[in-house]
Write a protein that holds these residues in place. Structure first.
Motif, short mmCIF file in Angstrom:
data_model
loop_
_atom_site.label_atom_id
_atom_site.label_comp_id
_atom_site.label_asym_id
_atom_site.label_seq_id
_atom_site.Cartn_x
_atom_site.Cartn_y
_atom_site.Cartn_z
N ILE A 50 2.59 -4.02 2.29
CA ILE A 50 1.94 -2.94 1.55
C ILE A 50 0.84 -2.34 2.41
O ILE A 50 -0.03 -3.06 2.91
N VAL A 51 0.90 -1.04 2.58
CA VAL A 51 -0.11 -0.34 3.38
C VAL A 51 -1.23 0.17 2.49
O VAL A 51 -2.40 0.09 2.84
N ASP A 52 -0.87 0.71 1.35
CA ASP A 52 -1.88 1.26 0.46
C ASP A 52 -1.33 1.25 -0.96
O ASP A 52 -0.12 1.34 -1.17
N ARG A 53 -2.23 1.13 -1.92
CA ARG A 53 -1.82 1.21 -3.31
C ARG A 53 -2.04 2.63 -3.82
O ARG A 53 -2.47 3.51 -3.08
N ILE A 54 -1.71 2.83 -5.08
CA ILE A 54 -1.90 4.16 -5.65
C ILE A 54 -3.32 4.61 -5.35
O ILE A 54 -4.28 3.85 -5.52
N LYS A 55 -3.45 5.83 -4.93
CA LYS A 55 -4.69 6.36 -4.38
C LYS A 55 -5.93 6.02 -5.19
O LYS A 55 -6.94 5.57 -4.64
N ASP A 56 -5.87 6.20 -6.48
CA ASP A 56 -7.08 6.06 -7.29
C ASP A 56 -7.17 4.75 -8.04
O ASP A 56 -8.22 4.43 -8.60
N MET A 57 -6.09 3.99 -8.11
CA MET A 57 -6.09 2.76 -8.90
C MET A 57 -7.01 1.72 -8.30
O MET A 57 -7.12 1.57 -7.09
N ILE A 58 -7.70 0.99 -9.18
CA ILE A 58 -8.58 -0.10 -8.77
C ILE A 58 -7.90 -1.41 -9.15
O ILE A 58 -7.47 -1.58 -10.29
N ASN A 59 -7.79 -2.31 -8.20
CA ASN A 59 -7.12 -3.60 -8.43
C ASN A 59 -8.17 -4.70 -8.45
O ASN A 59 -8.65 -5.15 -7.42
N ALA A 60 -8.53 -5.13 -9.67
CA ALA A 60 -9.58 -6.15 -9.83
C ALA A 60 -8.95 -7.45 -10.33
O ALA A 60 -8.49 -7.53 -11.46
N SER A 61 -8.87 -8.45 -9.47
CA SER A 61 -8.29 -9.76 -9.81
C SER A 61 -6.89 -9.64 -10.36
O SER A 61 -6.47 -10.40 -11.23
N GLY A 62 -6.14 -8.65 -9.87
CA GLY A 62 -4.76 -8.47 -10.30
C GLY A 62 -4.60 -7.55 -11.50
O GLY A 62 -3.48 -7.21 -11.86
N THR B 110 -17.60 10.70 -11.36
CA THR B 110 -16.48 10.29 -10.52
C THR B 110 -16.52 8.77 -10.39
O THR B 110 -17.58 8.20 -10.11
N VAL B 111 -15.38 8.13 -10.61
CA VAL B 111 -15.28 6.67 -10.49
C VAL B 111 -14.32 6.32 -9.37
O VAL B 111 -13.21 6.88 -9.30
N ILE B 112 -14.73 5.44 -8.50
CA ILE B 112 -13.87 4.98 -7.41
C ILE B 112 -13.87 3.45 -7.39
O ILE B 112 -14.70 2.80 -8.03
N GLY B 113 -12.95 2.88 -6.63
CA GLY B 113 -12.93 1.45 -6.42
C GLY B 113 -13.71 1.09 -5.16
O GLY B 113 -13.59 1.78 -4.15
N VAL B 114 -14.52 0.06 -5.27
CA VAL B 114 -15.30 -0.39 -4.11
C VAL B 114 -15.00 -1.87 -3.87
O VAL B 114 -14.59 -2.60 -4.78
N ALA B 115 -15.19 -2.29 -2.64
CA ALA B 115 -14.92 -3.68 -2.28
C ALA B 115 -15.82 -4.62 -3.07
O ALA B 115 -17.01 -4.37 -3.24
N ASP B 116 -15.22 -5.70 -3.58
CA ASP B 116 -15.96 -6.69 -4.34
C ASP B 116 -15.56 -8.07 -3.83
O ASP B 116 -14.37 -8.41 -3.79
N GLU B 117 -16.55 -8.87 -3.45
CA GLU B 117 -16.27 -10.16 -2.81
C GLU B 117 -15.47 -11.09 -3.71
O GLU B 117 -14.61 -11.84 -3.24
N TYR B 118 -15.71 -11.03 -5.01
CA TYR B 118 -15.03 -11.95 -5.93
C TYR B 118 -13.73 -11.38 -6.47
O TYR B 118 -12.68 -12.04 -6.45
N ARG B 119 -13.75 -10.14 -6.97
CA ARG B 119 -12.57 -9.58 -7.63
C ARG B 119 -11.66 -8.76 -6.73
O ARG B 119 -10.62 -8.29 -7.15
N GLU C 224 -18.01 7.31 2.39
CA GLU C 224 -19.42 6.92 2.41
C GLU C 224 -19.58 5.42 2.22
O GLU C 224 -20.36 4.77 2.91
N ARG C 225 -18.80 4.88 1.29
CA ARG C 225 -18.84 3.44 1.04
C ARG C 225 -18.35 2.64 2.25
O ARG C 225 -18.89 1.58 2.57
N GLU C 226 -17.31 3.14 2.86
CA GLU C 226 -16.72 2.43 4.00
C GLU C 226 -17.65 2.38 5.20
O GLU C 226 -17.57 1.46 6.02
N THR C 227 -18.53 3.36 5.32
CA THR C 227 -19.44 3.41 6.47
C THR C 227 -20.77 2.71 6.19
O THR C 227 -21.60 2.56 7.07
#
Length: 573
Positions: A466-478, A500-509, A569-572
């Protein structure tokens, strides 16, 4: 068990010739297997007869045998039929992992009715939408206040006929049952003060019969066993219609894959919620079909789970990456003996390589990653349990399953090996369509292939990545979280102008929602104000981890709110 197939994948007219995964398919597993379907409730009937004295469920120390679970399911079936449940009726389960889930799941199936899995963490609004869309008439839940109050609110809205209430304390060992009623009575609901007392039925009356229920005629290929709600690729909740054939064949596919398990004595750790498709198949359906002991955990707590592993010595542990990661980094992890584990399968979200390696080093058990969706019952691919593994891969197709990488722009065109495209799936475990939604069903398929909406590629060995998931979907603990739903809820707050809501990296989920808000001129609000407002609108897992207020939000050239700049912005950072 293996005769004429219900649904055959057929021979793909692939431009790449022979299926790449057949070059190195696991020894002893035949990809070209034709599976026989059957009514799903048959798996419990067989195990109740063949493994009558074996432990079926372990719950807070109390065990129930397969024969007793079988008898209870028969009595539940007859009791439900007396209430008016019959073939085609939709019956909701608003339950955590507990013996009642097993009993009523199979009790419903025995009547020919359809199970509608409901997430106990959902708000009343979310549950009400699902109840109305699925046309659910009956609901089974517990007498715990957190659940009963939601069920009672649903009754008040007039979309349910009847709610069946099961006593939680009765599922506990005798001493724990007494102590629970004495010391934790505040957790119990005041069921006598229901707004609709005439529509509430207590379990004792449902089970007060001889279990001689009327057996319906079930056609596995077309009759719907489970309505599994999913947001799919759009975020709009849809009911994936899973037939008896879909689910019984997926059990056999998983069974064929688990080459290192014994015919008896295996113990499954049921940490994942049974209302989720992954656990429903890999814990409940697979466990019951094989007559394995299921250790049911109603709520994940890392300390409790580690103690339970040491006490019950599970051999099978389906999970999501966040669970394995939590165990891996727990300060007491190295003092817990994990040597009993034989089969650990990770799904629901991408498994980080460092988590895989770390957990395998800690436990001595191979942790394999699989892949699937609600629409595919769910397991479609998996890494081999023994032998070569595809590092970072979701594995290769299960028996009778075809994976085709299609052009995202022209889904009728197959992509060459190594090139990115949309992952598409064909096989006997793929749903026939979405409940009452022919338009979405049509869009979800290209020919016989289900379009997953996930972008990936297949290498020369047939392993899928898998290279990428659906553009806007957030995958939190499955769990799939859809920004649009959160945005719509925030927009209801009077002071909000744009969000505007986006998905951000989360160490736990793995991922978590982050909300960026522009307030109306002259208005004010704090992050706590927004969260308090959202508590009745969205579930806890959907609650934004971060809330940030800005004077302006990025937009496209035509004035549409844009997420791209916020992600960058988040990635940088």
């Amino acid at each position: 068990m293996k005769k004429a197939s219900v649904r055959k994948s057929g021979k793909s007219k692939s431009s790449i010739g022979e299926y790449a995964w057949l070059k190195h398919y696991p020894p002893g597993i035949e990809w070209r297997t034709e599976f026989k379907s059957e009514p799903l409730a048959n798996i419990l009937e067989r195990s109740a007869e063949k493994f009558s004295d074996r432990v079926c469920t372990y719950f807070f120390g109390k065990t129930i045998s397969y024969s007793e679970i079988g008898r209870l399911a028969n009595r539940a079936a007859k009791g439900l039929q007396a209430l008016g449940v019959g073939k085609g009726t939709r019956v909701g389960l608003l339950l955590p992992n507990c013996p009642a889930f097993v009993v009523y799941y199979f009790g419903i199936l025995k009547t020919g009715a359809t199970v509608v899995n409901c997430n106990p963490l959902y708000t009343v609004e979310e549950l009400d939408h699902q109840i109305k869309d699925s046309e659910t008439e009956f609901l089974v839940t517990l007498d715990l206040a957190a659940l009963f109050e939601k069920a009672d609110a649903l009754l008040e809205r007039g979309n349910l006929k009847t709610v069946v209430i099961c006593p939680f304390a009765d599922m506990l060992p005798p001493l724990k049952s007494i102590l629970f009623r004495l010391l934790k009575s505040k957790l119990l609901a005041d069921t006598e003060n229901s707004g609709k007392p005439d529509r509430i039925v207590f379990e004792r009356s449902v089970l007060d019969n001889d279990g001689a229920y009327a057996r319906p005629e079930i056609t596995p290929e077309t009759d719907i066993a489970v309505l599994q709600y999913t947001g799919g690729t759009t975020g709009t909740p849809k009911g994936a219609m899973l037939t008896h054939a879909n689910l019984t064949i997926n059990i056999q596919q998983v069974d064929a894959w688990a080459t290192n398990l014994d015919k008896e004595g295996e113990i499954i750790l049921g940490v994942l919620p049974l209302f989720h498709i992954f656990a429903m198949t890999t814990v409940l359906n697979f466990g019951v079909a094989r007559g394995f002991k299921m250790v049911l955990v109603p709520k994940f707590d890392i300390d409790d789970v580690l103690k339970l592993i040491g006490k019950t010595r599970p051999t099978i542990f389906p999970g999501v990456p966040t669970i394995y990661n939590a165990i891996l980094h727990h300060p007491k992890a190295k003092s817990i003996d994990l040597s009993s584990l034989k089969f650990c399968i990770s799904g629901g979200a991408a498994l980080p390589a460092e988590v895989k390696r770390g957990f395998e080093a800690l436990s001595g058990c191979s942790l394999v990653e699989g892949y699937g969706l609600s629409e595919t019952s769910p397991v479609a691919t998996c890494n081999p349990v023994e032998g070569a593994l595809g590092e970072g891969s979701i594995g290769i197709p299960l028996p009778a399953t075809i994976i085709s990488i299609r052009s995202a722009e022209k889904p009728e065109e197959e992509m060459p090996l190594g090139e990115n495209g949309e992952i598409c799936i064909a096989g006997p475990q793929v749903m026939p369509g979405y409940w009452k939604n022919p338009a979405e069903t049509k869009d979800a398929f290209t020919g016989k292939f289900f379009r997953t909406g996930d972008i990936g590629y297949m290498d020369e060995e047939g392993y899928i990545y898998i290279v990428d998931r659906i553009k806007d979907m957030i995958n939190a603990s499955g769990f799939k979280i859809y920004p649009r739903r959160i945005e719509e809820a925030i927009y209801e707050y009077e002071a909000v102008e744009e969000v505007t809501v986006i998905g951000v990296a989360d160490e736990y989920r793995g991922e978590a929602p982050a909300a960026y808000i522009k307030l109306r001129e002259g208005h004010s609000a704090t992050a706590e104000d927004i969260r308090s407002f959202l508590e009745q609108k969205i579930s806890k897992i959907e609650m934004p981890r971060d809330i940030e207020f800005r004077d302006e939000l990025p937009k496209t050239m035509i004035g549409k709110l844009s997420k791209k700049e916020l992600r960058e912005e988040r990635e940088t950072d």
